[in-house]
Design a protein around this motif. Structure first.
Motif, PDB file in Angstrom:
ATOM      1  N   GLU A 164       0.811  -1.222   0.000  1.00  0.00           N
ATOM      2  CA  GLU A 164       0.000   0.000   0.000  1.00  0.00           C
ATOM      3  C   GLU A 164       0.845   1.274   0.000  1.00  0.00           C
ATOM      4  N   LEU A 165       1.929   1.277   0.732  1.00  0.00           N
ATOM      5  CA  LEU A 165       2.792   2.452   0.784  1.00  0.00           C
ATOM      6  C   LEU A 165       3.351   2.781  -0.601  1.00  0.00           C
ATOM      7  N   LEU A 166       3.697   1.740  -1.338  1.00  0.00           N
ATOM      8  CA  LEU A 166       4.220   1.925  -2.696  1.00  0.00           C
ATOM      9  C   LEU A 166       3.131   2.409  -3.646  1.00  0.00           C
ATOM     10  N   VAL A 167       1.914   1.914  -3.473  1.00  0.00           N
ATOM     11  CA  VAL A 167       0.794   2.369  -4.304  1.00  0.00           C
ATOM     12  C   VAL A 167       0.596   3.869  -4.113  1.00  0.00           C
ATOM     13  N   ARG A 168       0.638   4.313  -2.872  1.00  0.00           N
ATOM     14  CA  ARG A 168       0.480   5.747  -2.591  1.00  0.00           C
ATOM     15  C   ARG A 168       1.581   6.560  -3.269  1.00  0.00           C
ATOM     16  N   TRP A 169       2.822   6.054  -3.197  1.00  0.00           N
ATOM     17  CA  TRP A 169       3.939   6.748  -3.835  1.00  0.00           C
ATOM     18  C   TRP A 169       3.716   6.834  -5.353  1.00  0.00           C
ATOM     19  N   LEU A 170       3.235   5.741  -5.957  1.00  0.00           N
ATOM     20  CA  LEU A 170       2.989   5.732  -7.400  1.00  0.00           C
ATOM     21  C   LEU A 170       1.888   6.728  -7.781  1.00  0.00           C
ATOM     22  N   VAL A 171       0.840   6.795  -6.980  1.00  0.00           N
ATOM     23  CA  VAL A 171      -0.236   7.756  -7.246  1.00  0.00           C
ATOM     24  C   VAL A 171       0.314   9.175  -7.192  1.00  0.00           C
ATOM     25  N   ASP A 172       1.119   9.456  -6.183  1.00  0.00           N
ATOM     26  CA  ASP A 172       1.723  10.784  -6.071  1.00  0.00           C
ATOM     27  C   ASP A 172       2.624  11.094  -7.261  1.00  0.00           C
ATOM     28  N   GLU A 173       3.376  10.113  -7.743  1.00  0.00           N
ATOM     29  CA  GLU A 173       4.242  10.293  -8.902  1.00  0.00           C
ATOM     30  C   GLU A 173       3.438  10.614 -10.158  1.00  0.00           C
ATOM     31  N   VAL A 174       2.337   9.893 -10.363  1.00  0.00           N
ATOM     32  CA  VAL A 174       1.493  10.136 -11.537  1.00  0.00           C
ATOM     33  C   VAL A 174       0.894  11.536 -11.470  1.00  0.00           C
ATOM     34  N   ARG A 175       0.396  11.928 -10.299  1.00  0.00           N
ATOM     35  CA  ARG A 175      -0.152  13.283 -10.147  1.00  0.00           C
ATOM     36  C   ARG A 175       0.896  14.340 -10.449  1.00  0.00           C
ATOM     37  N   SER A 176       2.091  14.123  -9.945  1.00  0.00           N
ATOM     38  CA  SER A 176       3.169  15.078 -10.170  1.00  0.00           C
ATOM     39  C   SER A 176       3.517  15.169 -11.651  1.00  0.00           C
ATOM     40  N   ALA A 177       3.595  14.014 -12.311  1.00  0.00           N
ATOM     41  CA  ALA A 177       3.926  13.998 -13.743  1.00  0.00           C
ATOM     42  C   ALA A 177       2.838  14.695 -14.551  1.00  0.00           C
ATOM     43  N   GLN A 178       1.573  14.448 -14.227  1.00  0.00           N
ATOM     44  CA  GLN A 178       0.479  15.105 -14.936  1.00  0.00           C
ATOM     45  C   GLN A 178       0.509  16.609 -14.713  1.00  0.00           C
ATOM     46  N   SER A 179       0.753  17.001 -13.506  1.00  0.00           N
ATOM     47  CA  SER A 179       0.821  18.425 -13.184  1.00  0.00           C
ATOM     48  C   SER A 179       1.945  19.100 -13.955  1.00  0.00           C
TER      49      SER A 179
END
Length: 132
Positions: free
Chosen positions: A44-59
């Motif tokens: 789960e911790l890694l999933v959260r990190w991946l979600v944050d990475e995708v948001r950052s990349a989209q932004s």
């Protein structure tokens, strides 16, 4: 494993990750079977990190390219809005303080990038996606 290496792993095709110290043979088998079936086993911790990475990349992408609804930039929407109003190239160029060549290039770029057939198709696309 450091977070900075995770994006490289996923880019290389890794779909499941198990913490080394907690991995049992049953968990490894479960991860292999899940990966083969098209699923992923990720903490789960890694999933959260991946979600944050995708948001950052989209932004970052939105800031650098400025796309609006449907992948159109502000400038492209301005041009397509005037086309929809029935303006010709020279009038659009005059209203937006661009050369006619620039207006033609903007329209051609939109049509090429979005695989649109003509100006009417470009205007209808912009209307369908809610950009105009």
């Amino acid at each position: 494993m450091r977070e900075r290496y995770l994006s490289r792993l996923f880019a290389a095709g890794v779909v499941s990750v198990l913490p080394y110290r907690d991995a049992t043979s049953a968990q490894v088998v479960r991860a292999v079977v899940a990966s083969y079936a098209g699923r992923a086993v990720i903490p789960e911790l890694l999933v959260r990190w991946l979600v944050d990475e995708v948001r950052s990349a989209q932004s970052d992408l939105l800031v650098s390219q400025g796309p609006l609804t449907g992948g159109l930039t502000v400038r492209e929407v301005e041009v397509l809005r005037r086309l929809a109003d029935g303006c010709d190239t020279s009038r659009i160029a005059g209203e937006l303080n661009y050369s006619e060549r620039t207006i033609k290039k903007i329209i051609q770029d939109v049509m090429s990038r979005l695989k649109l057939r003509n100006r009417a198709h470009a205007v209808s696309y912009a209307m369908r996606v809610g950009a105009i």
